[in-house]
Design an enzyme around this catalytic site. Sequence first.
Site, PDB file in Angstrom:
ATOM      1  N   THR A 298       9.485   0.484  -2.650  1.00 46.23           N
ATOM      2  CA  THR A 298       9.728   1.587  -1.706  1.00 46.23           C
ATOM      3  C   THR A 298      10.753   2.525  -2.335  1.00 46.23           C
ATOM      4  O   THR A 298      11.455   2.168  -3.282  1.00 46.23           O
ATOM      5  CB  THR A 298      10.334   1.077  -0.382  1.00 46.23           C
ATOM      6  OG1 THR A 298      11.620   0.523  -0.665  1.00 46.23           O
ATOM      7  CG2 THR A 298       9.437   0.058   0.284  1.00 46.23           C
TER       8      THR A 298
ATOM      9  N   PHE B  84      16.155  -3.005  -5.810  1.00 46.56           N
ATOM     10  CA  PHE B  84      17.528  -2.951  -6.320  1.00 46.56           C
ATOM     11  C   PHE B  84      17.668  -2.206  -7.642  1.00 46.56           C
ATOM     12  O   PHE B  84      18.532  -2.538  -8.451  1.00 46.56           O
ATOM     13  CB  PHE B  84      18.108  -4.377  -6.428  1.00 46.56           C
ATOM     14  CG  PHE B  84      18.086  -5.126  -5.122  1.00 46.56           C
ATOM     15  CD1 PHE B  84      17.270  -6.237  -4.958  1.00 46.56           C
ATOM     16  CD2 PHE B  84      18.835  -4.682  -4.033  1.00 46.56           C
ATOM     17  CE1 PHE B  84      17.224  -6.912  -3.747  1.00 46.56           C
ATOM     18  CE2 PHE B  84      18.796  -5.350  -2.819  1.00 46.56           C
ATOM     19  CZ  PHE B  84      17.992  -6.474  -2.668  1.00 46.56           C
ATOM     20  N   LEU B  85      16.851  -1.174  -7.846  1.00 49.49           N
ATOM     21  CA  LEU B  85      17.042  -0.307  -9.029  1.00 49.49           C
ATOM     22  C   LEU B  85      18.337   0.459  -8.813  1.00 49.49           C
ATOM     23  O   LEU B  85      18.477   1.194  -7.828  1.00 49.49           O
ATOM     24  CB  LEU B  85      15.880   0.656  -9.201  1.00 49.49           C
ATOM     25  CG  LEU B  85      16.076   1.771 -10.245  1.00 49.49           C
ATOM     26  CD1 LEU B  85      16.404   1.202 -11.621  1.00 49.49           C
ATOM     27  CD2 LEU B  85      14.828   2.651 -10.317  1.00 49.49           C
TER      28      LEU B  85
HETATM   29  C1  LIG Z   1      13.142  -1.674   0.968  1.00 47.56           C
HETATM   30  N1  LIG Z   1      14.379  -1.154   0.459  1.00 47.56           N
HETATM   31  C2  LIG Z   1      14.918  -0.330   1.470  1.00 47.56           C
HETATM   32  C3  LIG Z   1      16.392  -0.583   1.394  1.00 47.56           C
HETATM   33  C4  LIG Z   1      16.954   0.655   1.574  1.00 47.56           C
HETATM   34  N2  LIG Z   1      16.950   0.935   2.995  1.00 47.56           N
HETATM   35  C5  LIG Z   1      17.193  -0.115   4.000  1.00 47.56           C
HETATM   36  C6  LIG Z   1      16.901   2.244   3.330  1.00 47.56           C
HETATM   37  N3  LIG Z   1      16.359   3.127   2.442  1.00 47.56           N
HETATM   38  C7  LIG Z   1      16.321   4.411   2.806  1.00 47.56           C
HETATM   39  C8  LIG Z   1      16.853   4.794   4.031  1.00 47.56           C
HETATM   40  F1  LIG Z   1      16.841   6.074   4.427  1.00 47.56           F
HETATM   41  C9  LIG Z   1      17.414   3.805   4.868  1.00 47.56           C
HETATM   42  N4  LIG Z   1      17.946   4.072   6.042  1.00 47.56           N
HETATM   43  C10 LIG Z   1      18.317   3.108   7.002  1.00 47.56           C
HETATM   44  C11 LIG Z   1      18.639   4.298   7.916  1.00 47.56           C
HETATM   45  C12 LIG Z   1      20.116   4.385   8.050  1.00 47.56           C
HETATM   46  O1  LIG Z   1      20.716   3.439   8.507  1.00 47.56           O
HETATM   47  N5  LIG Z   1      20.699   5.522   7.612  1.00 47.56           N
HETATM   48  C13 LIG Z   1      22.154   5.652   7.663  1.00 47.56           C
HETATM   49  C14 LIG Z   1      22.697   4.731   6.643  1.00 47.56           C
HETATM   50  C15 LIG Z   1      23.622   3.759   6.860  1.00 47.56           C
HETATM   51  N6  LIG Z   1      23.869   3.143   5.696  1.00 47.56           N
HETATM   52  C16 LIG Z   1      23.092   3.701   4.761  1.00 47.56           C
HETATM   53  C17 LIG Z   1      22.991   3.390   3.401  1.00 47.56           C
HETATM   54  C18 LIG Z   1      22.059   4.101   2.658  1.00 47.56           C
HETATM   55  C19 LIG Z   1      21.261   5.080   3.260  1.00 47.56           C
HETATM   56  C20 LIG Z   1      21.416   5.392   4.605  1.00 47.56           C
HETATM   57  N7  LIG Z   1      22.333   4.678   5.337  1.00 47.56           N
HETATM   58  C21 LIG Z   1      18.063   5.206   6.823  1.00 47.56           C
HETATM   59  N8  LIG Z   1      17.435   2.539   4.515  1.00 47.56           N
END
Ligand SMILES: CNCCCN(C)c1ncc(F)c(N2CC(C(=O)NCc3cnc4ccccn34)C2)n1
Length: 409
Positions: free
Chosen positions: A193, A158-159
């Site tokens: 991460t 949560f940075l």
């Molecule tokens: C451990 N801590 C990770 C939390 C941050 N997590 C879950 C995250 N970190 C980088 C990503 F690439 C990612 N993705 C989930 C995938 C996705 O759903 N991509 C479309 C999308 C929908 N909503 C969002 C919000 C932000 C970024 C992409 N989004 C790609 N998830």
Amino acid sequence: KDDSSLENIVRRFQDSMSLAKKHKFWETQPVGQFKDVGDTSLPEGPIEPPTPLSEVKQEPYNLPSPYEWTTCDMDSEETCNEVYNLLKNNYVEDDENMFRFNYSKEFLRWALRPPGYYKSWHIGVRAKTSKKLVAFITGVPARIRVRDEVVKMAEINFLCVHKKLRSKRLAPVMIKEVTRRVHLENIWQAAYTAGVVLPTPITTCQYWHRSLNPKKLIDVGFSRLGPRMTMSRTIKLYKLPDQPATPGFRKMELRDVPAVTGLLRNYLSQFVVSPDFDENDVEHWLLPTEDVVDSYLVESPKTHDITDFCSFYTLPSSILGNQNYSILKAAYSYYNVSTKTPLLQLMNDALIVAKKKDFDVFNALDVMRNESFLKELKFGPGDGQLHYYLYNYRIRNALRTSELGLVLL
Ligand SMILES: CNCCCN(C)c1ncc(F)c(N2CC(C(=O)NCc3cnc4ccccn34)C2)n1
């Protein structure tokens, strides 16, 4: 995008500058350095020894003058609201700025208050005059096993720096401050991460998405209609049964904690890096909590043994600028164990209950044994990569994603 536009040239320059500064900072930290990759003479394990607690900096790092440190008491409704709103408006977005994570208040309270947590590791930055919360970084304690060593670590997460305060170099001093507060509790390693490459990932994971509500996902731009596909054909392609297929598939309850702990500890022992969960941890992290974490298990109808387990957490995203929808309901695969029920069938049951709970998409990383079901259950590869890092702990060779048994929230 018109790549030659001055705006894009400036943005690319700024990105490269911040990347250069990023590595300037990380080159000063006890993390695997790019120049050391492949140097097998360097031993696996802590990079720097612990410092005597009396030599740990006792006072907080200096912030730029208009700002001050604050400890965020997540038990306080008001402070939890401030943290929720800061993240809701300023946390991680996708590359096309169409979505932004919208971690709920109950989720944040769950994620930040595991057994043995330290309030002092829930760090905020306020503007001195307005007292507005403008930045946040957190740590929670965790016992992480690396091969056969169980290491006390901090999981950093949560940075977030307010959009208006970016490139003021707040992130490095916030990372140093959370590191200092972790050191004060005699903990010298951390796990974190990032969606960006820093020195040096222990592994790099790929996100996969399984459509549950394809019509909405296409409408909001999360997915696109496949070539030669109609909408009705697409809806049919992702249709799921109304009920789980596995006999004895049911929600986890408090009385299941001992059995699930045993099942999970055995299963996670096969991975190179994984949490070392005890019953207290399992009760906190895996007991179902409404709108936060869902977990199911298979109790054999004959023997009443608990043979399998699956879980997913709830992380909605705000949809930025769509007329019909404002929230994307996403479920993220968490920890799954299969000993009797084929993992493919167990995860299909997870998809079925997630669809029933009105999730739009089920996300999974290609970690643990997830690759074995992703394609067959109609997951598609996402555009986001997630890089995993350890702080002050060298892993000789980067791991395969299938050797990673750790899911951070
Ligand atoms: C451990 N801590 C990770 C939390 C941050 N997590 C879950 C995250 N970190 C980088 C990503 F690439 C990612 N993705 C989930 C995938 C996705 O759903 N991509 C479309 C999308 C929908 N909503 C969002 C919000 C932000 C970024 C992409 N989004 C790609 N998830």
